[in-house]
Each structure stands twice: as C-alpha cells, then as structure tokens.
Design a protein around this motif. Structure first.
Motif, PDB file in Angstrom:
ATOM      1  N   VAL A 160      -8.955  16.730  22.486  1.00  0.00           N
ATOM      2  CA  VAL A 160      -8.420  17.416  21.313  1.00  0.00           C
ATOM      3  C   VAL A 160      -8.263  16.445  20.150  1.00  0.00           C
ATOM      4  O   VAL A 160      -8.566  16.766  18.985  1.00  0.00           O
ATOM      5  CB  VAL A 160      -7.067  18.079  21.665  1.00  0.00           C
ATOM      6  CG1 VAL A 160      -6.401  18.655  20.410  1.00  0.00           C
ATOM      7  CG2 VAL A 160      -7.263  19.166  22.711  1.00  0.00           C
ATOM      8  N   PHE A 161      -7.791  15.232  20.435  1.00  0.00           N
ATOM      9  CA  PHE A 161      -7.607  14.225  19.390  1.00  0.00           C
ATOM     10  C   PHE A 161      -8.952  13.902  18.718  1.00  0.00           C
ATOM     11  O   PHE A 161      -9.058  13.842  17.477  1.00  0.00           O
ATOM     12  CB  PHE A 161      -6.987  12.965  20.000  1.00  0.00           C
ATOM     13  CG  PHE A 161      -6.633  11.900  19.000  1.00  0.00           C
ATOM     14  CD1 PHE A 161      -5.392  11.901  18.379  1.00  0.00           C
ATOM     15  CD2 PHE A 161      -7.525  10.894  18.680  1.00  0.00           C
ATOM     16  CE1 PHE A 161      -5.055  10.922  17.458  1.00  0.00           C
ATOM     17  CE2 PHE A 161      -7.209   9.911  17.760  1.00  0.00           C
ATOM     18  CZ  PHE A 161      -5.969   9.921  17.151  1.00  0.00           C
ATOM     19  N   LYS A 162      -9.985  13.702  19.523  1.00  0.00           N
ATOM     20  CA  LYS A 162     -11.304  13.361  18.983  1.00  0.00           C
ATOM     21  C   LYS A 162     -11.895  14.518  18.184  1.00  0.00           C
ATOM     22  O   LYS A 162     -12.493  14.316  17.109  1.00  0.00           O
ATOM     23  CB  LYS A 162     -12.227  12.997  20.145  1.00  0.00           C
ATOM     24  CG  LYS A 162     -13.608  12.527  19.706  1.00  0.00           C
ATOM     25  CD  LYS A 162     -14.435  12.118  20.922  1.00  0.00           C
ATOM     26  CE  LYS A 162     -15.828  11.647  20.490  1.00  0.00           C
ATOM     27  NZ  LYS A 162     -16.644  11.240  21.666  1.00  0.00           N
ATOM     28  N   ARG A 163     -11.704  15.750  18.654  1.00  0.00           N
ATOM     29  CA  ARG A 163     -12.234  16.913  17.951  1.00  0.00           C
ATOM     30  C   ARG A 163     -11.572  17.084  16.594  1.00  0.00           C
ATOM     31  O   ARG A 163     -12.242  17.361  15.584  1.00  0.00           O
ATOM     32  CB  ARG A 163     -12.025  18.165  18.817  1.00  0.00           C
ATOM     33  CG  ARG A 163     -12.445  19.466  18.164  1.00  0.00           C
ATOM     34  CD  ARG A 163     -13.920  19.487  17.886  1.00  0.00           C
ATOM     35  NE  ARG A 163     -14.322  20.768  17.317  1.00  0.00           N
ATOM     36  CZ  ARG A 163     -15.505  20.993  16.761  1.00  0.00           C
ATOM     37  NH1 ARG A 163     -16.406  20.009  16.691  1.00  0.00           N
ATOM     38  NH2 ARG A 163     -15.809  22.185  16.284  1.00  0.00           N
ATOM     39  N   SER A 164     -10.250  16.916  16.550  1.00  0.00           N
ATOM     40  CA  SER A 164      -9.538  17.045  15.266  1.00  0.00           C
ATOM     41  C   SER A 164      -9.986  15.993  14.272  1.00  0.00           C
ATOM     42  O   SER A 164     -10.101  16.260  13.067  1.00  0.00           O
ATOM     43  CB  SER A 164      -8.025  16.946  15.505  1.00  0.00           C
ATOM     44  OG  SER A 164      -7.571  18.012  16.302  1.00  0.00           O
ATOM     45  N   ALA A 165     -10.224  14.776  14.754  1.00  0.00           N
ATOM     46  CA  ALA A 165     -10.700  13.707  13.869  1.00  0.00           C
ATOM     47  C   ALA A 165     -12.086  14.031  13.315  1.00  0.00           C
ATOM     48  O   ALA A 165     -12.393  13.719  12.150  1.00  0.00           O
ATOM     49  CB  ALA A 165     -10.713  12.384  14.625  1.00  0.00           C
ATOM     50  N   PRO A 170      -5.881  18.844  11.692  1.00  0.00           N
ATOM     51  CA  PRO A 170      -5.032  18.618  12.864  1.00  0.00           C
ATOM     52  C   PRO A 170      -4.882  19.891  13.684  1.00  0.00           C
ATOM     53  O   PRO A 170      -5.256  20.991  13.245  1.00  0.00           O
ATOM     54  CB  PRO A 170      -3.707  18.190  12.235  1.00  0.00           C
ATOM     55  CG  PRO A 170      -3.671  18.898  10.923  1.00  0.00           C
ATOM     56  CD  PRO A 170      -5.108  18.922  10.443  1.00  0.00           C
ATOM     57  N   CYS A 171      -4.319  19.730  14.859  1.00  0.00           N
ATOM     58  CA  CYS A 171      -4.031  20.888  15.719  1.00  0.00           C
ATOM     59  C   CYS A 171      -2.787  21.610  15.217  1.00  0.00           C
ATOM     60  O   CYS A 171      -2.178  21.225  14.205  1.00  0.00           O
ATOM     61  CB  CYS A 171      -3.853  20.437  17.163  1.00  0.00           C
ATOM     62  SG  CYS A 171      -2.439  19.333  17.400  1.00  0.00           S
ATOM     63  N   LEU A 172      -2.383  22.656  15.929  1.00  0.00           N
ATOM     64  CA  LEU A 172      -1.245  23.467  15.498  1.00  0.00           C
ATOM     65  C   LEU A 172       0.027  22.642  15.340  1.00  0.00           C
ATOM     66  O   LEU A 172       0.796  22.837  14.388  1.00  0.00           O
ATOM     67  CB  LEU A 172      -1.017  24.605  16.502  1.00  0.00           C
ATOM     68  CG  LEU A 172       0.183  25.509  16.225  1.00  0.00           C
ATOM     69  CD1 LEU A 172       0.027  26.240  14.900  1.00  0.00           C
ATOM     70  CD2 LEU A 172       0.369  26.510  17.377  1.00  0.00           C
ATOM     71  N   PRO A 182      -1.914  11.565  13.459  1.00  0.00           N
ATOM     72  CA  PRO A 182      -2.680  10.340  13.200  1.00  0.00           C
ATOM     73  C   PRO A 182      -4.186  10.565  13.290  1.00  0.00           C
ATOM     74  O   PRO A 182      -4.969   9.761  12.793  1.00  0.00           O
ATOM     75  CB  PRO A 182      -2.185   9.388  14.295  1.00  0.00           C
ATOM     76  CG  PRO A 182      -1.751  10.283  15.397  1.00  0.00           C
ATOM     77  CD  PRO A 182      -1.186  11.507  14.728  1.00  0.00           C
ATOM     78  N   CYS A 183      -4.599  11.676  13.898  1.00  0.00           N
ATOM     79  CA  CYS A 183      -6.027  11.965  14.054  1.00  0.00           C
ATOM     80  C   CYS A 183      -6.716  12.165  12.709  1.00  0.00           C
ATOM     81  O   CYS A 183      -7.921  11.917  12.574  1.00  0.00           O
ATOM     82  CB  CYS A 183      -6.217  13.195  14.935  1.00  0.00           C
ATOM     83  SG  CYS A 183      -5.323  14.658  14.355  1.00  0.00           S
ATOM     84  N   VAL A 187      -0.707   9.331   9.171  1.00  0.00           N
ATOM     85  CA  VAL A 187       0.027   8.077   9.392  1.00  0.00           C
ATOM     86  C   VAL A 187      -0.953   7.068   9.950  1.00  0.00           C
ATOM     87  O   VAL A 187      -1.966   7.434  10.580  1.00  0.00           O
ATOM     88  CB  VAL A 187       1.225   8.262  10.350  1.00  0.00           C
ATOM     89  CG1 VAL A 187       2.272   9.183   9.756  1.00  0.00           C
ATOM     90  CG2 VAL A 187       0.752   8.773  11.704  1.00  0.00           C
ATOM     91  N   SER A 188      -0.649   5.802   9.718  1.00  0.00           N
ATOM     92  CA  SER A 188      -1.507   4.752  10.255  1.00  0.00           C
ATOM     93  C   SER A 188      -1.182   4.508  11.720  1.00  0.00           C
ATOM     94  O   SER A 188      -0.182   5.012  12.251  1.00  0.00           O
ATOM     95  CB  SER A 188      -1.311   3.460   9.454  1.00  0.00           C
ATOM     96  OG  SER A 188       0.023   2.984   9.639  1.00  0.00           O
TER      97      SER A 188
END
Length: 678
Positions: A160-165, A170-172, A182-183, A187-188
């Motif tokens: 999910v993190f990779k897909r959002s990036a 972002p996700c919900l 962060p995706c 934020v850094s």
C-alpha cells in the motif's frame, strides 16, 4: 525397554563440575535435557535401583539408551545451555509448553526507513520495538487507533505504501489525519521517525511528559486565540488519556516488573504473566504446561523464566521479576537474567502490600486458565473416548468403562468421618447421582476400614434392589438419596449440585439407586484397593473392576498385582482417572467441612449475654465441637483470644445449665436441623 546399567558410565568418567547432560534413545534422539551444579552425583542418581526412582524418571531411564554431557564453567552457563538444547531438541521428557507463540504484540519497525506500527506474532526481529503481549489483536488495534490521532505514524503495508507513492495520493488514513503520509512527502523521513520514537516512548510508559507538552500547547493556542487548534489539542489529550485508561494502574509510577504466577496439579500447570511498565499493566500472556517430569514449583518458575526471557535482551527484561517461589538455588537464574538485561534484575517473592495483591490477582487468572483448559479437554468427545480406551487397555478390561464410580474418605484428625461417591458416565460427571456417607460406626484415622464399610453399604443396596425388582434398574435423571440401611446410618442428602428433585416412590422416598459401574476407583493405594475388593468379594460381586489411584506418585493399583500400573504422564486415561479421583476428594471434603461448619451456631452460646458472633465462632473453632466446649474448664475457656474470666464463667455456667436440662441443642439456623455432638 532398556536396562540403565547397560549404558551407565563409570563414576570416574563423570566430571565433578557444573554441566548439562542429555539422555538419548536407541535412535539417538534426545529425550531429556538437564543441568547440574555437579554432574557426578546428579547423573549417578539416575542409575540406582529402579524401584527407588520416581515413575516418570523410571520411564525416562528405561527409554534411554545412552547419556552424554557437556562441562561448563558456571551454573549460569549451564542454565543458558540447557535452554538452548531444550529449544533445539524439544525433548519428550522435559516440560512441554503450549500456546507460547500465539500472543500478539504491538510492534514498531524501527529498522525501516519509515517505521510502521502493526500487530506482530512469532519470533522477535532485530531492530523492532515490541510492546505487550496483548490477550487479543483487537486490543492492540483499539490502542493504536486512539494514539494515531496524536502520533500519526504509518500503519500500512509495504504494498500500500509503494502504491500510494506511485500515484501521488495517500490512503484513507492520510486524508482523515491518522497518518502523516510520508508516502507522498507530507513529512520527511526524519520527521516521521521522530513521530515513531514519540509513539514508542508513550507506549513504554513515559506518558506524563507528552501530556504536559500537549497541555502547554493547548494553553498557548488558547492565549493566541487559535481556538480550533486548542480544541484539536484538547481532543488529542482526551484520546491519550483514554488509551492510558485501558491499562490499569497497579503499582507505583516508576515500577517496571513482570509478575509470574502458577496454578498446578499433578499433571499440568498453568503459567500467567502480567507485564507492568510504569506502574501499569501493559500486557498479559500465559500458557499451559504438561508436567512430563517430576518437578516442583521452583523448578517450574525457572523453566517459565527460561521460556519467557530466553530470546530477550536489554530493556525487554524488567528490573524486577515477582514469582510465587524461588528455584533452589536462585542465584544462577538471577545472574542469567542480569546478564541478559545488562543491569541488575531483582528476582523475589512478594510478601505483602500492592505487589502481593497483584500476585494474588495473577494467580487467580492462572487458576481460571487451568480450569478452562481442563473443561475444554474433558468436553471433547474424541479425547474422552481415547481416555476410556486407554483405561480399558491399561487395566485389561473386557470393554471400556462407560460408568465409573469413585470413592473417597475424609475426616479431620479421625473425627467427623465421611465418604463420597461420584459417578462419571461416558467420561462426564453425573452429579445427580453423587452420594455422601456418614460413618458413625467408629472414629479414628482408619481409612481402610472406612473404605470397606462404604463400598459394602453401596453394593448391599445394589443387591437388595436387584433382588426386589429381579432386573436392572436404570437411574432416574435426578435420583436422590438411597434407602436407609438397617445396619448403618442413613446417607446424607446429596449436595446442592444434586438437588433432591427426582421422581419418588409410593412411600414418598426417592427411587433407589441400583445401577452398577464397570469400574470402581478408590482414592488411595494398595490397602484401600484391597479393602474395596474385599467388600465386593463378601457380597459375591465379581463383575465390577476395582483400581486405586495413589495421589503422591499417580500410580494405578490393582487388587491382585504387587506392582502398580504406571500410565504415561501424557496419557488421557491417566488424566481422566485423576479428574475422577479429584472430584471425589472435593465432594468428600466439602461435605466434611460443611458438617463441622454446622457447629458454628450453638444454642447454649446464643443465650450467653454479651457473647457476640465473633467470640462464639472463636470458641467453637478453638475446641472443635460443642462436646469439648462443654467439658472445658474456666481456665481453658480463658485461653481463647477475646474471652476474659468473667465471660468464661458465664459461658461455663450456661453450658452446664443446658447440659443439666437437656435443652438448647446445637442447631443449623439455615435449615433448622439438629446437629449431633461428636
């Protein structure tokens, strides 16, 4: 079955130093691992006369075909090596643990670039911060959901993190403010790691600093007229406090401790651990242990701590470990824990105060766990069937004993002798057919004679009913008390668990109890078995099998065999026999205590002016019965705490007057039943 002398090492070959030893079977599989402060005397103890060994130890040494050992420098090294070998070889005769890896943890993957909070089970990984364990995964998710409002760390999977990036959205959770996203670069990596560290600090118990910081920010926002931000910070503070309320405060704020408690019987033990961090219960875990070897409470504690901390390091081990009993000696275990933590670990038994109260709470949880485990085990049809088959095979019965009756005798130093009979059908208790016996033909600690009398009384009624009807009589669903026997006192009415509510005969008495068991079990060894068999032989009954279960070594005795039958410790048949025996013991003990409790209310004492309930009970407890109380002198009455000379003289006069007039017998005020003196 191997002869231990065939592989016994010569005494001169065994070193007189600390070490760990392994017994192997004929296929070179490790079947037992043990440690010793001195290997020579410890190993020599296994190669004595087999009749002197504990049955479980005897089974182990006759199963083994060889033994080897490894010498170490200290007992602490022996403890560590023993744990390593038990984990590696899983020996069948060592303590067996179940359900140890099933408890979920709240884990924060600090070893990743963007740490993730998640539920994690199984072996612990390097670089991951763990909190718990928790009893249920949903408890972790509830806690995380409350904290994400204040510490919006990542909780999504790698996919999910990779897909959002990739899609730039972002996700919900990122949209509703429960993830810092962060995706997509909100934020850094450094800012997100700082959030994760604050999340871990809060979960580790350092809650006060975060609450104070948020309260100051809320006040500052209100002073700057930023009311929306102040309201959001207020809601954050409430969310943190709700999360804190889920963990009960049980000890001082700075207390970090693990509280370990046990509940055990001859076959199994339940272990419960409460993890207290910052004075709050942060997690709970437990498991059930098969006592495959002869082991005491201190040794169980040692094995439990090995299982608990064997793969832990650093702060995962608390400064203090509270246990119900210390192993002998306790110093090696303390040194081992100190080495794992890297700082002093205090291992002790709490004696009083909050820590003692918490230990009692954990112990009650362990008792409930053991009872629940036994209930589940007994209710399984397949397990019960296997148990009955194992009993039939071990005792050489023609068929499985679908009906088992067990007898036990109970008394207090030879007085108030009573007995119980419990009934199990198809492996389950039939409480409506339990019976209780008063034994008034004699007083004294003659369990053998009492057992003979009780078995004889039960089966004389069986023969009389069989002769009267000329056929077998099936027991009614709630059959009650037997018919009174001319040559013996009538049995007491059944316990509250077996209410006298069954169908009755034309004379108003309950229908009679005349259904024979396939197996008769007595609580005791060879003498009690012989007494029961003699009672049946006198009545000409030869179709009822008899056995006894000796409590100390869990040996099964048969009437005509000089040696006992030793069932495996993991045998379901042994477990069922033990359960039947323990139920008979419980039922007899309850009846015996109930009889003595009736004497706590006494007519003559009720009439003594100024003598309250507390001092009446103290008098009865001190003398044991109304009969002894009446025979006591004024000086003997004064020895009772709270009884002065004037009160003693008044009590003596009241008792003497009651004896002279024959009035005011002892009465059970609940039922109105007259209580007989000893």
């Amino acid at each position: 079955m191997a002869d231990p002398s065939s592989y016994r090492p010569r005494p001169g070959q065994i070193p007189d130093s600390p070490g760990v030893y392994r017994f192997r079977d004929e296929h070179q599989r490790v079947i037992y691992v043990g440690k010793a402060k001195s290997l020579r005397p410890r190993l020599s103890s296994y190669f004595q006369d087999l009749s002197n060994l504990h049955p479980r130890t005897r089974t182990m040494v006759t199963t083994a075909a060889s033994v080897d050992w490894t010498v170490v420098s200290t007992e602490v090294e022996a403890l560590q090596l023993e744990y390593t070998w038990i984990k590696e070889f899983d020996p069948r005769f060592n303590v067996k643990y179940r359900d140890d890896k099933s408890y979920p943890y709240l884990a924060v993957t600090m070893n990743e670039e963007f740490p993730r909070a998640q539920v994690m089970r199984g072996a612990k990984r390097k670089g991951v911060r763990y909190f718990g364990p928790y009893g249920h995964a949903w408890a972790i998710r509830e806690t995380v959901d409350l904290l994400l409002r204040v510490f919006p760390v990542r909780t999504c999977s790698a996919g999910v993190f990779k897909r959002s990036a990739q899609i730039g959205r972002p996700c919900l959770l990122g949209y509703i403010g429960k993830c810092s996203a962060p995706c997509v670069g909100r934020v850094s990596a450094e800012e997100h790691r700082e959030l994760a560290e604050e999340f871990c600090d809060f979960m580790a118990g350092r809650t006060t600093a975060h609450l104070r910081r948020l309260e100051k920010e809320m006040q500052r926002a209100a002073e700057d007229l930023e009311y929306e931000r102040a309201a959001r910070l207020r809601d954050d503070i409430q969310a943190l406090r709700r999360a804190m309320e889920k963990n009960a405060v049980v000890l001082g704020d700075a207390t970090d401790a693990d509280v370990v408690a046990l509940a055990e019987d001859e076959l199994e033990a339940a272990v419960q651990i409460f993890h207290v961090r910052g004075g709050r219960i942060r997690g709970q875990r437990g498991w059930v242990t098969d006592k495959v070897e002869a082991i005491g409470t201190g040794e169980l504690v040692e094995h439990a701590l090995q299982q608990l901390y064997g793969e832990e390091r650093g702060e995962a081990i608390p400064r203090e470990v509270l246990v119900p009993a210390l192993p002998d000696p306790a110093e090696p275990l303390t040194e081992w824990l100190t080495g794992l933590r890297g700082a002093r670990v205090d291992l002790r038994v709490p004696q009083r105060g909050d820590k003692r109260d918490l230990m009692d709470t954990v112990r009650r949880n362990a008792e409930q766990t053991l009872n629940l485990h036994k209930t589940k085990r007994a209710s399984d049809l397949t397990t019960r069937s296997r148990a009955l088959e194992e009993i039939a095979e071990a005792l050489d019965l023609d068929s499985v004993p679908l009906r088992i009756e067990c007898f036990d005798v109970s008394h207090l130093q030879g007085e108030d002798v009573v007995a119980s009979m419990v009934v199990f059908e198809d492996g389950l208790p039939r409480k409506s057919e339990y019976r209780r016996f008063q034994i008034r033909s004699f007083e004294g600690q003659d369990d053998v004679r009492a057992m003979n009398e009780v078995v004889g009384r039960r089966f004389r009624r069986y023969l009389r009913e069989k002769q009267r009807t000329g056929e077998w009589v099936e027991p009614e669903p709630d059959a009650a008390q037997d018919a009174e026997e001319p040559d013996a006192a009538p049995d007491a009415a059944p316990d509250a668990e077996a209410a006298d509510a069954g169908p009755r005969g034309t004379d108003g008495r309950p229908k009679r109890f005349a259904y024979p068991p396939q197996l008769l079990v007595v609580d005791g060894g060879r003498p009690q078995v012989a007494a029961a068999r003699a009672a049946l032989d006198e009545l000409g009954i030869d179709d009822v099998a008899v056995c006894g279960l000796a409590k100390r070594l869990e040996e099964v005795w048969l009437p005509d065999d000089p040696d006992p039958v030793v069932l495996p410790r993991t045998s379901e048949g042994l477990y069922m026999l033990q359960r039947v025996r323990d139920e008979a013991h419980r039922f007899a003990l309850r009846y015996q205590r109930g009889k003595r409790a009736k004497a706590l209310r006494s007519g003559p004492l009720d009439a003594v002016p100024g003598l309250g309930e507390t001092r009446r009970q103290a008098l009865i407890k001190h003398f044991g019965s109304v009969k002894r109380l009446r025979a006591a002198t004024v000086e003997e009455l004064c020895e009772v705490p709270g009884i002065g000379r004037r009160t003693a003289e008044t009590v003596a006069a009241a008792l003497a007057g009651a004896a002279a007039t024959g009035s005011a017998p002892a009465v059970n005020t609940a039922t109105g039943e007259i209580i007989e003196d000893d």
